[in-house]
Write a protein that holds these residues in place. Structure first.
Motif, mmCIF file in Angstrom:
data_model
loop_
_atom_site.group_PDB
_atom_site.id
_atom_site.type_symbol
_atom_site.label_atom_id
_atom_site.label_comp_id
_atom_site.label_asym_id
_atom_site.label_seq_id
_atom_site.Cartn_x
_atom_site.Cartn_y
_atom_site.Cartn_z
ATOM 1 N N HIS A 159 66.075 45.783 -27.915
ATOM 2 C CA HIS A 159 66.816 44.544 -27.711
ATOM 3 C C HIS A 159 66.239 43.450 -28.598
ATOM 4 N N GLN A 160 67.071 42.432 -28.812
ATOM 5 C CA GLN A 160 66.627 41.266 -29.570
ATOM 6 C C GLN A 160 65.549 40.500 -28.804
ATOM 7 N N LEU A 161 64.861 39.614 -29.529
ATOM 8 C CA LEU A 161 63.761 38.862 -28.925
ATOM 9 C C LEU A 161 64.259 37.554 -28.311
ATOM 10 N N ALA A 175 62.972 36.976 -40.392
ATOM 11 C CA ALA A 175 62.802 37.869 -39.243
ATOM 12 C C ALA A 175 62.255 37.085 -38.052
ATOM 13 N N VAL A 176 62.978 37.129 -36.929
ATOM 14 C CA VAL A 176 62.611 36.271 -35.799
ATOM 15 C C VAL A 176 61.278 36.659 -35.186
ATOM 16 N N GLY A 177 60.874 37.920 -35.303
ATOM 17 C CA GLY A 177 59.596 38.329 -34.739
ATOM 18 C C GLY A 177 58.421 37.620 -35.371
ATOM 19 N N THR A 208 53.079 34.296 -32.683
ATOM 20 C CA THR A 208 54.404 34.705 -33.144
ATOM 21 C C THR A 208 55.304 35.058 -31.963
ATOM 22 N N LEU A 209 56.603 35.056 -32.230
ATOM 23 C CA LEU A 209 57.549 35.406 -31.180
ATOM 24 C C LEU A 209 57.363 36.859 -30.747
ATOM 25 N N SER A 210 57.082 37.752 -31.684
ATOM 26 C CA SER A 210 56.825 39.153 -31.324
ATOM 27 C C SER A 210 55.659 39.260 -30.349
ATOM 28 N N GLY A 211 54.574 38.531 -30.644
ATOM 29 C CA GLY A 211 53.413 38.560 -29.766
ATOM 30 C C GLY A 211 53.734 38.031 -28.385
ATOM 31 N N ALA A 212 54.542 36.965 -28.330
ATOM 32 C CA ALA A 212 54.904 36.369 -27.042
ATOM 33 C C ALA A 212 55.763 37.324 -26.217
ATOM 34 N N VAL A 213 56.711 37.992 -26.877
ATOM 35 C CA VAL A 213 57.588 38.912 -26.152
ATOM 36 C C VAL A 213 56.784 40.102 -25.632
ATOM 37 N N ARG A 214 55.897 40.645 -26.457
ATOM 38 C CA ARG A 214 55.046 41.739 -25.994
ATOM 39 C C ARG A 214 54.241 41.284 -24.767
#
Length: 528
Positions: free
Chosen positions: A96-98, A165-167, A197-203
């Motif tokens: 899924h998207q972030l 890239a949003v991540g 980063t957004l990737s780190g936050a989502v994880r």
């Protein structure tokens, strides 16, 4: 929590394409290998075990351990990451998207689907290990789709000028939004302030919500993964192999009456750099990065692919193949549009000799908190009625509850019979009169329709208070006319019921393809 289920077809919310897949119609049978039933996974395990190399497992584990290095990780996640090194361990994946704050409700439903699928597979195949995986769409660049979420009837938006890239987006300018969101959002506050980063936050927040279930979060924006994808990049950019196979499958689907979900391009890769993710197109003998001044000769592009494969990001056509080459994956859980476009990709998988995964429709649900459920019960309607449009619901209720006969069915039958007698009589006298009589009969039937419409409208005015209550329930359950799961955020329920996800894990069956209706019998706590 009370549970009810209704067939997908009764919701009128799904394309015939998706429904035909669910119903295992023969017309779609050539486009996938195995339908998602537990028994079908045995051969899927055998196929994936033979195709997925030890080198790929080693790379996968090394990358995941690096990505989780600074994450406080539950033991279940650590155990699952280590288990992926073993050739008896397999994954079930959703992606899924972030979206900020998880976005719409169905993001949660997707993850619950893969967690529960792994649980059931473990029961059926105890000699194997099954790891649920969430694939972050970190390379996606559609900021407009991820920047907002809806909570308590209000839309919250993350405004940022960042591109690419949003991540890779920085979370620094999230502070203003964090001050606006009501209730207990400590989980998200920590995720967005402790990760750059957004990737780190989502994880971070997905790990907090589902880490105890052993869910592994993967970010495929990694050089090590792209290195093993170089051959696909080369073949797609220079030989356009994906488009050839997708077009062939698309034509076959269209011949059976299905409208394809996606279209392949000659080149199905983006050029990826800091602040940039843009399509690559061939213009003459040059390869141009669209809307930029960046271009390459064929020789320079081949060299770049070889040296820096991380600068190439697959689009919707090749992302699924990329996923299946990285993971020892058995099944992918997705929504209707995802299932539909995956069904176009079988030829691509066959060309690259990668096993095609089992396509798992995710779980679907509608949740009624106590107040909404109480109002719904007062309408004396069935929940499936609320999947219809408002006017249908109003008419249905009025016809059920009015003491008067508001329809003209008998009169319509009588008029039709009368004018048929007249038409035959006219035909015997003068054949040209038959068409005239038929036209007059049609006008009479139209007049009856108008009369019925006016009778219904007048009767509805007599029940305006009740119909307003029905409208309020409809708007509550289907915000802006859309399915709740595609609009509202899970915090609408999670802030008031911290066991909300546990309820879903308990009740959702990933192999039961129906629409779930959850209703709270007791009031929930007020949001903080």
């Amino acid at each position: 929590m009370q549970l009810e289920k209704i067939p997908f077809a009764d919701t009128h919310a799904f394309h015939p394409f998706f429904l035909d897949y669910i119903q295992q119609k023969e017309s779609l049978r050539p486009f996938y290998n195995r339908f998602p039933t537990p028994g079908e996974f045995k051969q899927q395990i055998t196929d994936k075990q033979a195709a997925f190399t030890r080198d790929r497992r080693t790379t996968l584990v090394e990358v995941l351990q690096r990505q989780y290095k600074d994450v406080t990780t539950p033991e279940a996640v650590q155990v699952n990451i280590k288990a992926l090194a073993d050739d008896t361990t397999f994954t079930v994946t959703t992606g899924h998207q972030l979206n900020i704050f998880t976005g719409p409700l169905y993001f949660i439903y997707k993850i619950v689907t893969v967690v529960n699928t792994c649980r059931q597979l473990k029961e059926k195949y105890p000699d194997y290990t099954f790891v649920p995986v969430y694939w972050m769409a970190s390379e996606d660049h559609d900021y407009d789709e991820i920047k907002y979420f809806r909570l308590y009837n209000k839309k919250y938006i993350w405004e940022t000028p960042q591109q690419g890239a949003v991540g890779r987006f920085s979370t620094k300018d999230m502070a203003g939004l964090l001050r606006e969101v009501p209730g207990d959002i400590q989980l998200f506050r920590e995720a967005y302030t402790k990760n750059k980063t957004l990737s780190g936050a989502v994880r971070h927040y997905v790990n907090a919500l589902f880490g105890a279930e052993g869910l592994v979060v993967i970010d495929a924006d990694e050089t090590a993964f792209k290195t093993g994808f170089r051959d696909v990049i080369q073949q797609d950019i220079f030989d356009n192999v994906a488009k050839k196979h997708v077009d062939q499958t698309t034509q076959a689907l269209e011949a059976k009456g299905y409208k394809p979900a996606v279209n392949g391009r000659d080149i199905n890769f983006f050029y990826l750099d800091e602040g940039l993710r843009a399509r690559i197109e061939k213009v003459g003998d040059q390869f141009q990065v669209v809307d930029t001044d960046i271009s390459f000769t064929a020789e320079a592009l081949r060299a770049l692919i070889d040296k820096h494969p991380e600068k190439f990001s697959p689009n919707v056509i090749l992302r699924p193949l990329y996923q299946e080459m990285i993971l020892p994956n058995l099944a992918y859980a997705g929504g209707p549009s995802e299932v539909e476009y995956w069904l176009q990709l079988g030829g691509v998988f066959k060309h690259f000799q990668v096993p095609f995964p089992i396509l798992m429709p995710r779980n679907f649900a509608l949740v009624l908190e106590h107040t909404a459920h109480r109002k719904f019960l007062r309408t004396e309607l069935h929940i499936r009625d609320f999947f219809e449009d408002k006017n249908y619901i109003y008419n249905h209720w009025v016809l059920q509850h009015s003491p008067r006969n508001l329809t003209v069915g008998k009169e319509r039958t009588d008029v039709q019979a009368l004018f048929e007698v007249l038409r035959q009589r006219a035909h015997e006298i003068d054949t040209t009169l038959a068409a005239y009589v038929a036209a007059e009969g049609k006008r009479a039937l139209n007049s009856l329709e108008k009369i019925e419409h006016k009778l219904l409208r007048a009767e509805k005015r007599l029940h305006s208070d009740t119909l307003r209550q029905i409208e309020a329930v409809k708007d509550l359950l289907f915000p802006n006319g859309n399915l709740q799961e595609r609009t509202d955020n899970f915090l609408n329920f999670y802030q008031q019921d911290p066991q909300f996800i546990q309820h879903l894990l308990l009740h959702f069956d990933p192999f039961d393809f129906q629409f779930y209706i959850f209703a709270y019998k007791q009031p929930l706590a007020n949001p903080a």
